[in-house]
Design an enzyme around this catalytic site. Structure first.
Site, short mmCIF file in Angstrom:
data_model
loop_
_atom_site.label_atom_id
_atom_site.label_comp_id
_atom_site.label_asym_id
_atom_site.label_seq_id
_atom_site.Cartn_x
_atom_site.Cartn_y
_atom_site.Cartn_z
CG HIS A 321 -12.40 -48.54 -27.43
ND1 HIS A 321 -13.50 -47.98 -26.84
CD2 HIS A 321 -11.32 -48.00 -26.83
CE1 HIS A 321 -13.09 -47.11 -25.92
NE2 HIS A 321 -11.77 -47.12 -25.89
CG ASP A 378 -3.59 -48.18 -25.47
OD1 ASP A 378 -2.96 -47.22 -25.01
OD2 ASP A 378 -4.63 -48.62 -24.98
N1 CMC Z 1 -8.29 -59.51 -30.51
C1 CMC Z 1 -9.07 -60.55 -30.90
N2 CMC Z 1 -10.41 -60.61 -30.63
C2 CMC Z 1 -10.96 -59.60 -29.97
C3 CMC Z 1 -10.21 -58.48 -29.55
C4 CMC Z 1 -8.83 -58.47 -29.84
N3 CMC Z 1 -8.07 -57.43 -29.46
N4 CMC Z 1 -11.01 -57.62 -28.90
C5 CMC Z 1 -12.24 -58.15 -28.92
N5 CMC Z 1 -12.21 -59.35 -29.57
C6 CMC Z 1 -13.37 -60.23 -29.85
C7 CMC Z 1 -13.81 -60.99 -28.61
O1 CMC Z 1 -13.16 -62.26 -28.52
C8 CMC Z 1 -15.29 -61.12 -28.84
O2 CMC Z 1 -15.49 -62.13 -29.83
P1 CMC Z 1 -16.83 -63.06 -29.77
O3 CMC Z 1 -17.98 -62.11 -29.97
O4 CMC Z 1 -16.65 -64.04 -30.87
O5 CMC Z 1 -16.83 -63.70 -28.39
C9 CMC Z 1 -15.67 -59.79 -29.52
O6 CMC Z 1 -14.47 -59.36 -30.18
C10 CMC Z 1 -16.13 -58.73 -28.53
O7 CMC Z 1 -15.11 -58.56 -27.55
P2 CMC Z 1 -15.36 -58.24 -26.02
O8 CMC Z 1 -14.20 -58.70 -25.21
O9 CMC Z 1 -16.73 -58.73 -25.63
O10 CMC Z 1 -15.42 -56.65 -26.07
P3 CMC Z 1 -15.24 -55.68 -24.84
O11 CMC Z 1 -15.94 -54.42 -25.20
O12 CMC Z 1 -15.61 -56.33 -23.57
O13 CMC Z 1 -13.66 -55.44 -24.79
C11 CMC Z 1 -11.48 -54.54 -25.05
C12 CMC Z 1 -12.99 -54.31 -25.25
C13 CMC Z 1 -10.73 -53.23 -25.35
C14 CMC Z 1 -11.18 -54.92 -23.57
C15 CMC Z 1 -11.02 -55.67 -25.99
O14 CMC Z 1 -11.28 -55.31 -27.34
C16 CMC Z 1 -9.55 -56.03 -25.81
O15 CMC Z 1 -9.22 -56.83 -24.94
N6 CMC Z 1 -8.64 -55.43 -26.65
C17 CMC Z 1 -7.22 -55.65 -26.49
C18 CMC Z 1 -6.70 -54.78 -25.36
C19 CMC Z 1 -6.62 -53.33 -25.73
O16 CMC Z 1 -6.15 -52.95 -26.80
N7 CMC Z 1 -7.08 -52.47 -24.81
C20 CMC Z 1 -7.03 -51.02 -24.97
C21 CMC Z 1 -8.36 -50.41 -24.97
S1 CMC Z 1 -8.33 -48.74 -25.56
C22 CMC Z 1 -7.51 -47.85 -24.36
C23 CMC Z 1 -8.37 -47.47 -23.24
O17 CMC Z 1 -9.38 -46.76 -23.47
O18 CMC Z 1 -8.00 -47.81 -22.10
#
Ligand code: CMC
Length: 443
Positions: A321, A378
């Site tokens: 998140h 989720d």
């Molecule tokens: N599985 C594997 N690796 C992950 C995941 C995941 N679900 N989420 C983040 N990471 C890794 C990412 O690859 C990155 O690694 P590194 O630092 O080595 O490059 C690190 O963790 C930080 O991730 P980010 O993408 O920079 O983080 P963000 O804040 O931009 O993204 C997120 C947040 C929710 C989009 C992401 O965690 C994700 O895609 N999760 C899966 C989709 C999901 O469950 N979404 C629902 C969000 S909660 C409901 C809502 O509020 O809408």
């Protein structure tokens, strides 16, 4: 309807000792004010930075930017805290119901018994849709995604309820917000009925908000339908848990759309579009697809490995998140609800077993521990919803239904802000400098 509102600020941001920015290139110093809210990180106020220095700030994805001042929802992602108007999500989901939380979000205080009754009455008597909208539904393909239908129908509400689109009239604003909260369950249920070819079911005024939604979704005119109270309570709790989440992508979209003066129906349609994506509201749908793909507990390790591989686009859906760097408090409540619902339905759900195993392995894995990737809301919502009989394609629709109150509460707060301005971010331009036009035969 008598309503107590506490729209007056609880506290204005407090001006603290400033920050000094040193511009080494020009040999100049600029003082930037620092503002503190009641809780959460203090902010550096850069509103006048461009005018004073000629510099913009650069923050794609708003990783470090507060886009507004708000009194509605507080999140401490490090500690896993979510509060609405000061009340914890755990207490609200245990002691309150969804319409009471709606009132709290919209008007700032928990309602008295009289206010609650008046609010419930007003919402209940707005649940029917303009009959003409039935024809609007019939224009869609039967196999259209319910979110595609919802975004279209909600956008069209401004054509059917034109008398509540003047955003400068407080009474029209109030009517529009109540209409949206009241009509979303009807629209959501109709998207489902349309997709399976069953007749639309009209709302019933003797049922609670959650009961009425289950009735419109699952009943058919040919037989009686008794709403299971355990499922109605679980539904209500899911609505509470999704009601608001401060400045997330869809809420920021609603605020941005509303900042130009657009009407609330159009703004909420924009919010629905933003919510649809798999990185936001579409994630619960993606969680179930992922659990199906994993298929068996023995394959969890293989998928966790894939999630860690930077060359593989696969991510563990329902994990991570932008704000929570701890267990999402909503996921903790839902995990409990999930067990209650499955016990009530006497369902032995292999997906839940798989999810628990996946959670266990991921929470012990260094990759997830170091990046503070915990299950989010989720992760469990899809399992409960599918056990209750909702098809996967309806999950994001339910999220939109519940989040509508958050969108309209945030929209209303923005409209009332005296210093409100149109949202207009700037950019670092990295394209061509000026170049001469080339005639087509010279290209
Ligand atoms: N599985 C594997 N690796 C992950 C995941 C995941 N679900 N989420 C983040 N990471 C890794 C990412 O690859 C990155 O690694 P590194 O630092 O080595 O490059 C690190 O963790 C930080 O991730 P980010 O993408 O920079 O983080 P963000 O804040 O931009 O993204 C997120 C947040 C929710 C989009 C992401 O965690 C994700 O895609 N999760 C899966 C989709 C999901 O469950 N979404 C629902 C969000 S909660 C409901 C809502 O509020 O809408």
């Amino acid at each position: 309807m008598s309503i107590t509102t506490s729209d007056a600020p609880i506290a204005k941001p407090e001006l603290r000792e400033g920050f000094t920015l040193i511009d080494h290139a020009k040999g100049q110093k600029y003082d930037l004010p620092v503002l503190a809210g009641t809780e959460g990180p203090t902010v550096i106020d850069v509103q006048h930075l461009y005018g004073d220095t000629g510099y913009f700030t650069y923050d794609p994805g708003y990783m470090s930017t507060a886009s507004c001042e708000s009194q509605i929802t507080f999140i401490d992602g490090e500690k896993g805290i979510l509060r609405h108007r000061g009340y914890s999500i755990e207490e609200l989901s245990e002691h309150s119901d969804y319409l009471e939380v709606c009132y709290l979000l919209l008007y700032g205080e928990l309602p008295t018994a009289e206010e609650k009754a008046a609010f419930e009455h007003d919402i209940t008597y707005h649940t029917m849709l303009h009959e003409q909208l039935h024809y609007f539904f019939r224009g869609f393909r039967r196999d259209a995604h319910p979110m595609a239908i919802m975004v279209g129908v909600v956008g069209a509400l401004s054509a059917f309820y034109h008398e509540s689109t003047d955003i400068h009239d407080p009474e029209q604003r109030r009517t529009a917000t109540h209409q949206l909260i009241a009509k979303m369950p009807t629209i959501a249920a109709m998207t489902y009925k349309y997709s399976i070819g069953q007749p639309f079911v009209y709302p019933r005024n003797d049922l609670s908000y959650a009961e009425n939604f289950l009735h419109m979704t699952f009943s058919v005119p040919s037989e009686d339908y008794r709403v299971n109270p355990v499922l109605a309570r679980a539904m209500d709790r899911i609505f509470i848990l999704h009601a608001d989440h401060e400045q997330n992508a869809s809420t920021s979209t609603v605020r941005t759309a509303g900042s130009s003066g657009a009407n609330p129906f159009a703004c909420v349609a924009a919010g629905i579009a933003s919510l649809w994506g798999p990185a936001h509201g579409g994630a619960n749908e993606a969680v179930l697809r992922m659990l199906d793909e994993i298929g068996h507990k023995d394959r969890v390790g293989e998928f966790v490995k894939r999630a860690k591989d930077k060359d593989d686009p696969f991510r563990l859906m329902g994990f991570g998140h932008r704000v929570y760097k701890n267990y999402d408090p909503r996921a903790a409540v839902l995990r409990e609800s999930c067990h209650e619902v499955l016990a009530e339905l006497h369902v032995d759900n292999p997906q839940l077993d798989l999810a628990i195993e996946l959670e266990r392995i991921a929470l012990e894995d260094d990759y997830f521990v170091e990046r503070k990737l915990f299950p989010n809301v989720d992760f469990y919502s899809g399992i409960i919803l599918s056990a209750m009989g909702f098809p996967t394609s309806l999950f994001t629709v339910l999220f939109a239904l519940a989040r509508t109150v958050g969108w309209v509460a945030q929209w209303k707060e923005m409209i009332k802000e005296p210093a409100q301005k149109i949202s207009r971010p700037r950019q670092i331009y990295t394209g061509y400098r000026q170049r001469p036009f080339r005639a087509i035969e010279e290209r």
